[in-house]
Scaffold this active site. Structure first.
Site, PDB file in Angstrom:
ATOM      1  CB  CYS A 129     -16.543  -4.648 -32.656  1.00 36.07           C
ATOM      2  SG  CYS A 129     -17.598  -4.905 -31.211  1.00 36.07           S
ATOM      3  CD  GLU A 165     -15.705  -0.314 -31.489  1.00 37.47           C
ATOM      4  OE1 GLU A 165     -15.729  -0.031 -30.271  1.00 37.47           O
ATOM      5  OE2 GLU A 165     -16.448  -1.170 -31.991  1.00 37.47           O
TER       6      GLU A 165
END
Length: 222
Positions: A137, A207
């Site tokens: 992240c 992601e």
């Protein structure tokens, strides 16, 4: 020369990173042509995601092996709550969304799956596992921001988004997590390091899925 653990992780997940760079969400935000409904969807889901991400960072702090590490996690969690929320509030206002609208957004499939993955690791894993799980992240957004920054779009909203993640201040946080990972990995058992690889890889996949979900504005099928 010894290869750092974060470099090993990066090499092993290269196909996922390349798929992220090539994804139309990333490409179109860099070109300033991403459809507003897709970005609106993203902001709604990212707002929900970051609330859970801040909780994961707090849980990481609870496993800190030093006061410096504890301070780092506390600072990062506070940044997510304060800075990211302020940024999302600005975007939301420009998109015609109120704070109540953001809070009322239902958590979409990839958002729920990704946050539950992180929370599970935070509740059951070691400090090294938590760092490996949260690192994508940080790291992927930083790399995407740096890639897109040299040719900013004319759309001011997308340019602001890119600059936020290419910002050197954000890069400092990324580098802190990378250094912590590289410090913890040599101390870990082979099995723990394997779990770190698995958690990192899964977060990289999420992601990609998170951006893909926004681009297609995916909802629950039933």
């Amino acid at each position: 020369m010894t290869v750092l653990f974060h470099d090993q992780l990066r090499q092993q997940t290269t196909p996922i990173w390349e798929a992220i760079y090539a994804h139309p969400f990333v490409q179109e935000i860099g070109q300033g042509v991403l459809a507003r409904p897709a970005f609106t969807y993203f902001i709604r889901q990212d707002y929900l995601y970051l609330q859970e991400f801040a909780r994961v960072l707090c849980l990481g702090g609870s496993q800190a092996d030093s006061l410096d590490t504890l301070a780092m996690f506390a600072e990062h969690a506070a940044t997510v709550v304060q800075v990211e929320r302020a940024l999302h509030s600005i975007f939301a206002a420009q998109l015609g969304l109120s704070s109540a609208d953001l809070e009322a957004s239902p958590m979409a499939p990839a958002t729920r799956a990704y946050t539950r993955h992180l929370l599970t690791v935070a509740h059951t894993g070691t400090l090294g596992e938590i760092v490996a799980a949260v690192l994508p992240c940080y790291w992927i957004y930083w790399e995407v921001g740096k890639r897109l920054q040299p040719c900013l779009p004319t759309d001011p909203m997308y340019a602001t988004w890119i600059q936020a993640y290419a910002n050197p201040g954000f890069g400092v946080h990324v580098e802190q997590q990378l250094r912590l990972l590289d410090r913890l990995a040599p101390q870990a058992s082979d099995r723990e390091r394997q779990r770190m690889v698995e958690h990192f890889t899964q977060s990289c996949r999420y992601e990609y899925t998170f951006w893909d979900q926004a681009y297609h504005q995916t909802t629950w099928p039933v």
